[in-house]
Write a protein that holds these residues in place. Sequence first.
Motif, PDB file in Angstrom:
ATOM      1  N   ALA A  58       0.835  -1.209   0.000  1.00  0.00           N
ATOM      2  CA  ALA A  58       0.000   0.000   0.000  1.00  0.00           C
ATOM      3  C   ALA A  58       0.865   1.253   0.000  1.00  0.00           C
ATOM      4  O   ALA A  58       0.533   2.261  -0.650  1.00  0.00           O
ATOM      5  CB  ALA A  58      -0.927  -0.014   1.209  1.00  0.00           C
ATOM      6  N   LEU A  59       1.979   1.199   0.736  1.00  0.00           N
ATOM      7  CA  LEU A  59       2.886   2.345   0.761  1.00  0.00           C
ATOM      8  C   LEU A  59       3.506   2.591  -0.611  1.00  0.00           C
ATOM      9  O   LEU A  59       3.572   3.749  -1.077  1.00  0.00           O
ATOM     10  CB  LEU A  59       3.976   2.125   1.809  1.00  0.00           C
ATOM     11  CG  LEU A  59       5.073   3.197   1.875  1.00  0.00           C
ATOM     12  CD1 LEU A  59       4.486   4.562   2.215  1.00  0.00           C
ATOM     13  CD2 LEU A  59       6.155   2.810   2.882  1.00  0.00           C
ATOM     14  N   LEU A  60       3.968   1.534  -1.276  1.00  0.00           N
ATOM     15  CA  LEU A  60       4.571   1.690  -2.608  1.00  0.00           C
ATOM     16  C   LEU A  60       3.554   2.248  -3.611  1.00  0.00           C
ATOM     17  O   LEU A  60       3.887   3.088  -4.455  1.00  0.00           O
ATOM     18  CB  LEU A  60       5.112   0.341  -3.092  1.00  0.00           C
ATOM     19  CG  LEU A  60       6.298  -0.227  -2.294  1.00  0.00           C
ATOM     20  CD1 LEU A  60       6.671  -1.617  -2.803  1.00  0.00           C
ATOM     21  CD2 LEU A  60       7.508   0.717  -2.398  1.00  0.00           C
ATOM     22  N   THR A  61       2.313   1.778  -3.501  1.00  0.00           N
ATOM     23  CA  THR A  61       1.269   2.284  -4.392  1.00  0.00           C
ATOM     24  C   THR A  61       1.022   3.772  -4.150  1.00  0.00           C
ATOM     25  O   THR A  61       0.857   4.565  -5.089  1.00  0.00           O
ATOM     26  CB  THR A  61      -0.022   1.496  -4.191  1.00  0.00           C
ATOM     27  OG1 THR A  61       0.223   0.095  -4.458  1.00  0.00           O
ATOM     28  CG2 THR A  61      -1.123   2.006  -5.111  1.00  0.00           C
ATOM     29  N   ALA A  62       0.986   4.174  -2.899  1.00  0.00           N
ATOM     30  CA  ALA A  62       0.757   5.580  -2.559  1.00  0.00           C
ATOM     31  C   ALA A  62       1.917   6.449  -3.031  1.00  0.00           C
ATOM     32  O   ALA A  62       1.717   7.581  -3.497  1.00  0.00           O
ATOM     33  CB  ALA A  62       0.552   5.717  -1.054  1.00  0.00           C
TER      34      ALA A  62
END
Length: 357
Positions: free
Chosen positions: A142-146
């Motif tokens: 989720a962090l990489l996507t954000a």
Amino acid sequence: MRTILIATAIVCAIGLGSCSDSSGPIKPVPRQVGVVVAKSEPLAQGGAITGEVRARIQTDLSFRVSGKIVERLVEVGESVKAGQVLARIDPEEQKADLDVAAANLQSAQAQQTQAQLAFDRQQSLFRTQVTTRAALDQAQEALLTAQASAKSAQALLETAQDTLSYTDLKADADGVITARNAEVGQVAQAAQVVFTLAHDGDRDAVFEVVESAFLRPIEGDGTVTLLSDPSQKITARVREISPTIDSSTGTIKVKVALSSDAPIPLGAPVVGRFNYVAQEVIQLPWSAMTSKDGKPAVWIVDPASSAVSVRAVDVAGYETGSFIVKSGVSAGEAVVTDGTKFLRPGEIVSYVKEASK
């Protein structure tokens, strides 16, 4: 009385016959003609062509986005500097796109911050073995996507900023505006030419000439003079000859480089003069030309018998008072230049040889 007259007539007839027999047949006097001896000599031809002065580099300026022109800041003939604003289009649409891009970036950054906090929390819980490895991996994903969304939003914001800057049309170099193709209130399409800018610096004299003028090699540099001031001569060299013929005019474009310090304004009409490389030719006066079967010809004198004969020739060019023979006459042959109108093939003539001029 009648007998005396008859006798007298007989005596006169006999006397006349005697005189005729003693003198023999009368020989015709040869016609006197003027003759020149053909000789090969170098001929340096040249020519003069008219054209105009243009900038070496000339660019068409246009907006990179479409819009309604709301301001025009320069006129034709005005000097401008690099980076100077020349015209503007209505920026409202581009400003709205910029606001949307800025909002999207703020949203993406907020999501990135939230994802970062969630990932940090999962890392702390994983170290104390309170959470699972799967939950940590999910938080990291989720962090990489954000982070990717934030980068994309940042790129869109920069694009919107660039698009807004494109509503100002700026000069790309120092120069002079030579043409204007749009007015205030007009809707300009992207890439539509609005101004033509002639860059400062080197100048060219541009000529539209017939193709045959430059089929022969040019010798050295030519000269360019102003029509308004023929006394001012500028040395110039042929820089570029177009490889194609303009279908509308049947001419080719020739660019002649002028020295950078030449004080000639843009658009000034000029005359260019040049010389061909000298060629060995036979040049004869106009009076030597006659016709044979509708083609150019000359009368040649046989040096052995003094008889004349007509011979067709191939003319390479015409000059003032003379013409250039390409073939048909050889150096050293005697060519009749005076009295050609009354000659007959095989006629014996009287002449004195003179060298051709």
